[in-house]
Write an enzyme that holds these catalytic residues in place. Structure first.
Site, PDB file in Angstrom:
ATOM      1  N   PRO A  85       0.896  -1.114  -0.017  1.00  0.00           N
ATOM      2  CG  PRO A  85      -0.796  -1.584   1.579  1.00  0.00           C
ATOM      3  CD  PRO A  85       0.570  -2.097   1.088  1.00  0.00           C
ATOM      4  CD  GLU A  86       2.364   3.542  -4.574  1.00  0.00           C
ATOM      5  OE1 GLU A  86       2.664   4.895  -4.473  1.00  0.00           O
ATOM      6  OE2 GLU A  86       2.910   3.021  -5.310  1.00  0.00           O
TER       7      GLU A  86
END
Length: 301
Positions: free
Chosen positions: A2-3
């Site tokens: 996840p960013e």
């Protein structure tokens, strides 16, 4: 992985349940995730009230009322599920349903209502992580900045602090490609592959261009830096508003999947026409430092 927008989306989804609530009980269904849980983890958090839930880069930070911070990282497949009043908020409005396999429910926070003094748990926050690459640690707030996880971390990319002048200082004399410089967490914290590709496309800058080439007092270079800084902020803010960019493993805490991926201009669009108005180029993929970079060779210079 996840960013930043995905993690910020999770933070915003969890904050109404976490902030102001008391941790009545903590369940750990195994001794570790990626790393062992903190010593006496349950004992140290039970009875404590959560003063704030914040984010630093891709880390979630739950500040407790005794000065301790629960540091949480989602890893590759970690997610939180909010359960209250006998219902689990996983409506799954988009294409990929989120797994609810209980064998991967590794941590459960039993919370009172925010501000409540009673001892009845009204909310369960369940951490599910099939691959177990996430982790949880505890650090004193006073020691957080110097902790190995954060000591060399760069500035946050959201907000007005990131501007052309800051980029000039960060990239001056650097021969490393722009893509690599933007992914360097010691310079800017939290930027990941997807949004760097998108920001560089919006800026019209080649990912292979040396970072130092946009530095200096020339008006044209100042304009490039300002455009890049603005593009970074815009693409992150738009993704957060859209609820994050679900690819495989990220879902909002209520189960709805993000839809910013439908707005990608270059990421994952190899061989498709460039979306820059007037550009007749085609999106290409190259590999930099082992990561796929998507860009338009025609209009990104």
């Amino acid at each position: 992985m996840p960013e930043l927008p995905e993690v910020e989306t999770v933070r915003r989804g969890l904050a109404p349940s976490f902030e102001g609530a008391r941790i009545l009980r903590l369940e750990c269904h195994r001794p570790d995730l990626r790393f062992p849980f903190p010593d006496r983890f349950a004992e140290r958090v039970e009875g404590r009230r959560v003063a704030a839930l914040s984010r630093r880069a891709k880390y979630l930070l739950a500040d407790l009322d005794d000065g301790e911070v629960v540091v949480m990282h989602l890893g590759m497949s970690g997610s939180f599920r909010v359960e209250a009043a006998g219902e689990s908020h996983l409506p799954g409005e988009f294409t990929h349903a989120r797994s609810r396999d209980e064998k991967h429910d590794h941590v459960v926070f039993h919370l009172s209502a925010p501000g409540a003094d009673g001892d009845t748990a009204v909310t369960r926050i369940v951490y599910n992580d099939p691959r177990r690459f996430g982790f949880m640690q505890m650090v004193r707030r006073a020691d957080l900045a110097g902790h190995p996880l954060f000591a060399r971390m760069g500035l946050e990319p959201l907000g007005n602090r990131l501007d052309g002048e800051v980029l000039d200082g960060l990239f001056r004399d650097k021969r490393t490609p722009l893509k690599a410089a933007l992914l360097d967490q010691r310079l800017i914290a939290g930027l990941g592959n997807i949004y760097v590709c998108e920001a560089l496309w919006r800026s019209g800058l080649s990912p292979e261009r040396a970072a130092g080439e946009i530095c200096g007092p020339q008006r044209s270079r100042r304009a490039l830096r300002e455009t890049l800084a603005r593009s970074i902020r815009e693409v992150l803010e738009e993704a957060i508003l859209a609820g994050g960019s679900t690819l495989r493993d990220h879902a909002q805490t209520d189960g709805t999947l993000g839809y910013f991926q439908h707005s990608f201009a270059v990421y994952g669009r190899e061989g498709e026409p460039c979306r820059t108005p007037g550009c007749r180029g085609t999106v290409a993929r190259l590999v930099q430092a082992g990561r796929s970079t998507f860009h338009c060779p025609s209009c990104q210079r």
